[in-house]
Design a protein around this motif. Structure first.
Motif, PDB file in Angstrom:
ATOM      1  N   PHE A 291       4.066 -11.501 -20.887  1.00 37.82           N
ATOM      2  CA  PHE A 291       4.169 -12.479 -20.086  1.00 37.82           C
ATOM      3  C   PHE A 291       3.071 -12.702 -19.172  1.00 37.82           C
ATOM      4  CE2 PHE A 291       8.497 -10.252 -19.896  1.00 37.82           C
ATOM      5  CZ  PHE A 291       9.043 -11.424 -20.442  1.00 37.82           C
ATOM      6  N   ILE A 292       2.150 -11.958 -18.939  1.00 36.07           N
ATOM      7  CA  ILE A 292       0.844 -12.293 -17.839  1.00 36.07           C
ATOM      8  C   ILE A 292       0.006 -13.054 -18.588  1.00 36.07           C
ATOM      9  CG2 ILE A 292      -0.790 -11.200 -16.545  1.00 36.07           C
ATOM     10  CD1 ILE A 292       1.276  -8.838 -15.871  1.00 36.07           C
ATOM     11  N   TYR A 293      -0.288 -12.420 -20.022  1.00 35.43           N
ATOM     12  CA  TYR A 293      -1.335 -13.289 -20.701  1.00 35.43           C
ATOM     13  C   TYR A 293      -0.853 -14.542 -21.336  1.00 35.43           C
ATOM     14  CZ  TYR A 293      -4.777  -9.708 -19.921  1.00 35.43           C
ATOM     15  OH  TYR A 293      -5.785  -8.699 -19.496  1.00 35.43           O
ATOM     16  N   ALA A 294       0.506 -14.601 -21.680  1.00 28.45           N
ATOM     17  CA  ALA A 294       0.926 -16.017 -21.829  1.00 28.45           C
ATOM     18  C   ALA A 294       0.653 -17.138 -20.519  1.00 28.45           C
ATOM     19  CB  ALA A 294       2.276 -15.889 -22.164  1.00 28.45           C
ATOM     20  N   ALA A 295       0.910 -16.336 -19.357  1.00 27.08           N
ATOM     21  CA  ALA A 295       0.536 -17.392 -18.095  1.00 27.08           C
ATOM     22  C   ALA A 295      -1.056 -17.775 -18.216  1.00 27.08           C
ATOM     23  CB  ALA A 295       1.090 -16.597 -17.066  1.00 27.08           C
ATOM     24  N   GLY A 361      -0.044 -18.105  -6.712  1.00 25.36           N
ATOM     25  CA  GLY A 361      -1.512 -18.857  -6.959  1.00 25.36           C
ATOM     26  C   GLY A 361      -0.957 -19.911  -8.041  1.00 25.36           C
ATOM     27  N   ALA A 362      -0.299 -19.672  -9.121  1.00 24.75           N
ATOM     28  CA  ALA A 362       0.289 -20.708  -9.834  1.00 24.75           C
ATOM     29  C   ALA A 362       1.132 -21.774  -9.224  1.00 24.75           C
ATOM     30  CB  ALA A 362       0.898 -20.086 -10.951  1.00 24.75           C
ATOM     31  N   TRP A 363       2.023 -21.349  -8.374  1.00 22.03           N
ATOM     32  CA  TRP A 363       2.791 -22.265  -7.866  1.00 22.03           C
ATOM     33  C   TRP A 363       2.177 -23.148  -6.810  1.00 22.03           C
ATOM     34  CZ3 TRP A 363       7.211 -18.277  -7.477  1.00 22.03           C
ATOM     35  CH2 TRP A 363       7.924 -17.936  -8.712  1.00 22.03           C
ATOM     36  N   LEU A 364       1.087 -22.677  -6.416  1.00 23.55           N
ATOM     37  CA  LEU A 364       0.001 -23.384  -5.226  1.00 23.55           C
ATOM     38  C   LEU A 364      -0.289 -24.571  -5.921  1.00 23.55           C
ATOM     39  CD1 LEU A 364      -1.697 -20.822  -3.126  1.00 23.55           C
ATOM     40  CD2 LEU A 364       0.126 -22.253  -2.456  1.00 23.55           C
ATOM     41  N   LEU A 365      -0.569 -24.617  -7.299  1.00 17.00           N
ATOM     42  CA  LEU A 365      -0.987 -25.842  -8.024  1.00 17.00           C
ATOM     43  C   LEU A 365       0.337 -26.912  -7.853  1.00 17.00           C
ATOM     44  CD1 LEU A 365      -2.451 -24.224 -11.152  1.00 17.00           C
ATOM     45  CD2 LEU A 365      -4.004 -25.379  -9.386  1.00 17.00           C
ATOM     46  N   LEU A 366       1.323 -26.657  -7.618  1.00 15.06           N
ATOM     47  CA  LEU A 366       2.195 -27.959  -7.383  1.00 15.06           C
ATOM     48  C   LEU A 366       1.641 -28.725  -6.115  1.00 15.06           C
ATOM     49  CD1 LEU A 366       5.435 -26.082  -7.585  1.00 15.06           C
ATOM     50  CD2 LEU A 366       4.423 -27.259  -9.451  1.00 15.06           C
ATOM     51  N   THR A 451       3.973 -21.146 -15.753  1.00 12.57           N
ATOM     52  CA  THR A 451       3.177 -20.206 -15.522  1.00 12.57           C
ATOM     53  C   THR A 451       3.222 -19.316 -14.299  1.00 12.57           C
ATOM     54  OG1 THR A 451       1.245 -21.670 -16.173  1.00 12.57           O
ATOM     55  CG2 THR A 451       0.643 -19.694 -14.868  1.00 12.57           C
ATOM     56  N   GLY A 452       4.022 -19.467 -13.218  1.00 10.25           N
ATOM     57  CA  GLY A 452       4.135 -18.770 -12.180  1.00 10.25           C
ATOM     58  C   GLY A 452       5.323 -17.993 -12.591  1.00 10.25           C
TER      59      GLY A 452
END
Length: 472
Positions: A291-295, A361-366, A451-452
């Motif tokens: 999961f983590i490295y796919a993200a 952090g990924a969701w902050l890219l929204l 990603t998140g």
């Protein structure tokens, strides 16, 4: 009456805590391992930011850009399992030399590519050579360094190699804008030559097990199965699921992968010993890795390409690479210390908190919108993701390899590295489906959501699956 106090009254000398300080030879081992894996990690990340310019110079659309990444990952993922067994049989140092020489030759071919086909073929050759480097480098550490020092060594190795994956976009951007993207690959010759020279100074015999049988059939089935399945996933948007050009190779690839797994239960020396997955920390750690490295792969590809979108932020390749610099800084500053702490307190909490921060952090890219502002829309994400990656990555590696004895460290390392690369391979192959066909602002937001979610899934698996080893 004796003037000497009774021995019963003497306090026993305290047992000194095991040292985490590395000796000179151990530092040499870590340096060699870092350099050997540095070039493979760098080439995986440097490509993302150079993809738009590569597409302009060589031609091709989104599918060609996907193939430039996935051709490397297909051979790297499929052959890494086979390479792990070969490293156990013929010695990690010997196999590392073979991998270094092969990677150097392939890097020259990539740098001199004059067509998309030549580029994809050379990238596939690079991945094949890289398969001999990654498992050998980490197995060299686990076989020659033990105890608490191993946790610090793995932390240092992880910080450097993961830092290479993060600093790659910056280096690729600088070369792409001011020199040539080709030089990023050609310059691999320098660290390869240095590593080959350092291997000569390494003392001790190379661990070899001549009795080990190598599963060539399993390796071929895995490579063909992955290659066909990935080809179908990448080309599906252009042809549709109903086209035989898609479902025939996808079906054959799936059958080959089922045959591969079935064969691993009967092979005398399987390249993927399914018995390893009976160990709780090993299978749960590898599921979290998936999961983590796919993200991480999805985030690296999308951020590197979207920030250069002329209809979006329109950044130069250098500025797009600089976007991830906070992650690099935090990784270098924190990973080694976190690796030592995880060796003392156990990996579970680190493997849970880290991916949660990565997901946030990924969701902050929204926040990315028009008009674009790096400081308010991207930088907060990079800082939070840098903290999460620093907390998570060294404990994850240590937990997985610590669950398996040193005599099988080569294959355990190969399995973990292969799973992380397969994760990136699949998610890049599904990129068009994830972003909705185009990497515009909406597609970028779709990728951030996925990603998140993948990061959070890794955190959940770690919390419920990982068990801390008994403290000494």
């Amino acid at each position: 009456m004796s003037d000497t106090a009774p021995s019963a009254h003497l306090e026993p000398e305290p047992t000194p805590a095991p040292s985490t300080v590395l000796s000179a030879q151990q530092r040499l081992v870590v340096t060699i391992a870092i350099l050997a894996s540095f070039v493979t990690s760098l080439d995986m990340s440097v490509t993302n930011v150079a993809l738009p310019r590569i597409a302009i110079d060589l031609g091709g659309g989104l599918s060609t850009q996907q193939w430039v990444v996935d051709a490397y990952l297909v051979t790297l993922s499929a052959l890494m399992l086979l390479a792990g067994s070969i490293a156990d049989a013929y010695g990690r140092v010997f196999i590392m030399r073979i991998g270094l020489i092969g990677f150097g030759i392939a890097s020259v071919a990539v740098g001199l590519a004059i067509s998309p086909e030549m580029m994809v073929a050379a990238r596939a050759l690079q991945g094949a050579a890289g398969a001999f480097l990654l498992p050998s480098s980490l197995a060299l550490i686990t076989s020659r360094i033990s105890g608490p020092a191993q946790g610090r060594a793995i932390g240092t190795w992880t910080a450097a190699t993961t830092g290479a994956m993060i600093v790659g976009p910056l280096l690729g951007g600088l070369f792409t804008d001011y020199l040539s993207w080709r030089l990023v690959f050609l310059i691999n010759i320098v660290p390869i030559a240095v590593t080959l020279w350092l291997l000569v100074r390494l003392r001790g015999t190379d661990d070899r097990k001549r009795s080990v049988r190598i599963d060539w059939f399993g390796g071929a089935a895995a490579a063909l199965g992955l290659g066909l399945a990935v080809w179908a996933l990448i080309e599906q948007p252009a042809h549709g699921w109903g086209s035989p050009i898609i479902w025939v190779p996808l079906g054959i690839g799936a059958v080959l992968l089922v045959i591969f797994l079935s064969w691993q239960t009967r092979a005398v020396a399987p390249i993927l010993p399914l018995s390893l997955f009976r160990v709780r920390n090993f299978w749960t750690g590898n599921l979290a890795t998936l999961f983590i490295y796919a993200a991480l792969a999805l985030n690296g590809f999308v951020v590197g390409v979207y920030l250069q979108n002329p209809n979006g932020p329109g950044l130069t390749a250098t500025l797009a690479g600089l976007a991830s610099l906070p992650i690099t800084i935090l990784m270098v500053l924190l990973s080694s210390q976190v690796g030592a702490l995880a060796g003392r307190y156990g990996p579970r909490i680190f493997m849970t908190v880290g991916p949660i921060l990565l997901g946030v952090g990924a969701w902050l890219l929204l926040l990315v919108s028009e008009p674009f502002s790096y400081w308010w829309q991207v930088l907060p994400s990079m800082v939070v993701m840098g903290l999460g990656l620093s907390i998570m990555v060294a404990p994850l590696t240590a937990a997985i390899l610590g669950a398996i004895g040193p005599e099988r460290s080569g294959i355990a390392s190969a399995v973990n590295n292969a799973i992380s690369r397969v994760a990136g391979l699949i998610v890049i192959a599904l990129l068009a489906t994830i972003v909705g066909g185009a990497l515009d602002l909406r597609g970028f937001h779709n990728a951030a959501l996925v990603t998140g979610a993948l990061f959070i899934a890794g955190a959940v698996v770690s919390w419920f699956g990982i068990r801390n080893p008994p403290r000494a």
